[in-house]
Design a protein around this motif. Sequence first.
Motif, PDB file in Angstrom:
ATOM      1  N   LYS A   1       0.809  -1.160   0.073  1.00 37.46           N
ATOM      2  CA  LYS A   1       0.105   0.067   0.099  1.00 37.46           C
ATOM      3  C   LYS A   1       0.839   1.214  -0.056  1.00 37.46           C
ATOM      4  O   LYS A   1       2.055   1.380   0.566  1.00 37.46           O
ATOM      5  N   VAL A   2       0.508   2.235  -0.816  1.00 39.49           N
ATOM      6  CA  VAL A   2       1.308   3.372  -0.687  1.00 39.49           C
ATOM      7  C   VAL A   2       0.335   4.720  -1.060  1.00 39.49           C
ATOM      8  O   VAL A   2      -0.592   4.440  -1.916  1.00 39.49           O
ATOM      9  N   GLU A   3       0.729   5.850  -0.670  1.00 35.72           N
ATOM     10  CA  GLU A   3       0.041   7.168  -1.133  1.00 35.72           C
ATOM     11  C   GLU A   3       0.777   7.778  -2.036  1.00 35.72           C
ATOM     12  O   GLU A   3       2.055   7.773  -1.653  1.00 35.72           O
ATOM     13  N   LEU A   4       0.170   8.333  -3.058  1.00 30.56           N
ATOM     14  CA  LEU A   4       0.840   8.868  -4.184  1.00 30.56           C
ATOM     15  C   LEU A   4       0.473  10.078  -4.460  1.00 30.56           C
ATOM     16  O   LEU A   4      -0.874  10.531  -4.315  1.00 30.56           O
ATOM     17  N   SER A   5       1.214  11.113  -5.130  1.00 38.08           N
ATOM     18  CA  SER A   5       0.713  12.582  -5.441  1.00 38.08           C
ATOM     19  C   SER A   5       0.023  12.440  -6.980  1.00 38.08           C
ATOM     20  O   SER A   5      -0.520  13.303  -7.140  1.00 38.08           O
TER      21      SER A   5
ATOM     22  N   LEU B   1      -6.547  -1.796  -5.900  1.00 40.64           N
ATOM     23  CA  LEU B   1      -7.526  -1.030  -5.310  1.00 40.64           C
ATOM     24  C   LEU B   1      -7.000   0.536  -5.345  1.00 40.64           C
ATOM     25  O   LEU B   1      -5.921   0.788  -4.641  1.00 40.64           O
ATOM     26  N   ILE B   2      -7.650   1.335  -5.884  1.00 41.12           N
ATOM     27  CA  ILE B   2      -7.454   2.770  -6.154  1.00 41.12           C
ATOM     28  C   ILE B   2      -8.525   3.585  -5.231  1.00 41.12           C
ATOM     29  O   ILE B   2      -9.680   3.567  -5.251  1.00 41.12           O
ATOM     30  N   GLU B   3      -7.970   4.544  -4.314  1.00 43.22           N
ATOM     31  CA  GLU B   3      -8.647   5.575  -3.694  1.00 43.22           C
ATOM     32  C   GLU B   3      -8.358   6.980  -3.641  1.00 43.22           C
ATOM     33  O   GLU B   3      -7.031   7.002  -3.382  1.00 43.22           O
ATOM     34  N   GLY B   4      -9.147   7.702  -4.329  1.00 45.52           N
ATOM     35  CA  GLY B   4      -8.735   8.962  -4.633  1.00 45.52           C
ATOM     36  C   GLY B   4      -8.782   9.998  -2.947  1.00 45.52           C
ATOM     37  O   GLY B   4      -9.645   9.486  -2.440  1.00 45.52           O
ATOM     38  N   ARG B   5      -7.769  10.884  -3.003  1.00 44.37           N
ATOM     39  CA  ARG B   5      -7.689  11.506  -1.743  1.00 44.37           C
ATOM     40  C   ARG B   5      -7.828  12.915  -2.221  1.00 44.37           C
ATOM     41  O   ARG B   5      -7.570  13.285  -3.291  1.00 44.37           O
ATOM     42  N   GLY B   6      -7.898  13.898  -1.041  1.00 44.00           N
ATOM     43  CA  GLY B   6      -7.894  15.253  -1.575  1.00 44.00           C
ATOM     44  C   GLY B   6      -6.729  15.786  -2.160  1.00 44.00           C
ATOM     45  O   GLY B   6      -5.397  15.088  -1.938  1.00 44.00           O
ATOM     46  N   GLY B   7      -6.729  16.881  -2.859  1.00 37.86           N
ATOM     47  CA  GLY B   7      -5.557  17.351  -3.388  1.00 37.86           C
ATOM     48  C   GLY B   7      -5.041  16.744  -4.703  1.00 37.86           C
ATOM     49  O   GLY B   7      -3.811  17.006  -4.939  1.00 37.86           O
ATOM     50  N   GLY B   8      -5.895  15.857  -5.080  1.00 32.70           N
ATOM     51  CA  GLY B   8      -5.306  15.030  -6.215  1.00 32.70           C
ATOM     52  C   GLY B   8      -4.318  13.843  -6.002  1.00 32.70           C
ATOM     53  O   GLY B   8      -3.770  13.270  -6.786  1.00 32.70           O
TER      54      GLY B   8
END
Length: 248
Positions: free
Chosen positions: A10-14, A88-95
């Motif tokens: 799992k990773v959070e990406l810009s 599995l893709i989950e959009g977050r705020g700020g793109g």
Amino acid sequence: MGHRFERQDKVELSATPEQVWDAIATGPGIDSWFMGRNDVVPGEGGTVSTLFGGYAPEAPITAWEPGARLAYGGEQDEDGRFVAYEFLIEGRGGGSTVLKVVTSGFIPGDDWADEFEAMSKGGALFFDTLATYLTHFAGRTAAPLTVFGPPVGDWTRTWASVRAALGLGDEPAEGDRVRFTVDGRVVEGVVYSANSQTIGIRTDDALYRVLQGFHGALVAGHHFFSTVDTEPEWQAWLAGHSQEGNLR
């Protein structure tokens, strides 16, 4: 006997969800971080196929939710072997986007341990490459180059030779600076992934990877976003370091 496995990364990406989807669900996108040449026939019931060396798997797509979920693989061989992937893709705020990848499967036989280790080390490299691609090259596509060296006898000597050629110590780590020469040309970059069987390097316009292939040869799997290296120069590079492991 055999071994059933499941790996979760799992990773959070810009990158945006759309950029992440393009990276995992299109042929050019997968070409930019995986191995070989890839093709996607979109939609549930479609396929994801890969071609490198003599390996040409074709996996059925079992879930297709653009921008949210992709799953493929899972068909069993006669001996029970299978591998399946779920993104599995989950959009977050700020793109930004959170990406979760689940890899599961079964390796048959009593001698599954070496294959599982190689799969695990390679899987870590591919996930790190995907994350690095989406962090530094999102929206761009790369020309892939996959090259196999000759069979290796002594991996310890070969891997030491590779590390030395890259200017790395015995235990390379993320963030280490790299400087190496290919066909007289100097390449400088930084390590983005490393374990006992794989090394990934990022430069301003490429992703370089060297890994121990489970089939017994040193493998280069690179991605170029501008100029493209050639197969002969990397054949020579791999052969030179493979020779270190074949000396008697």
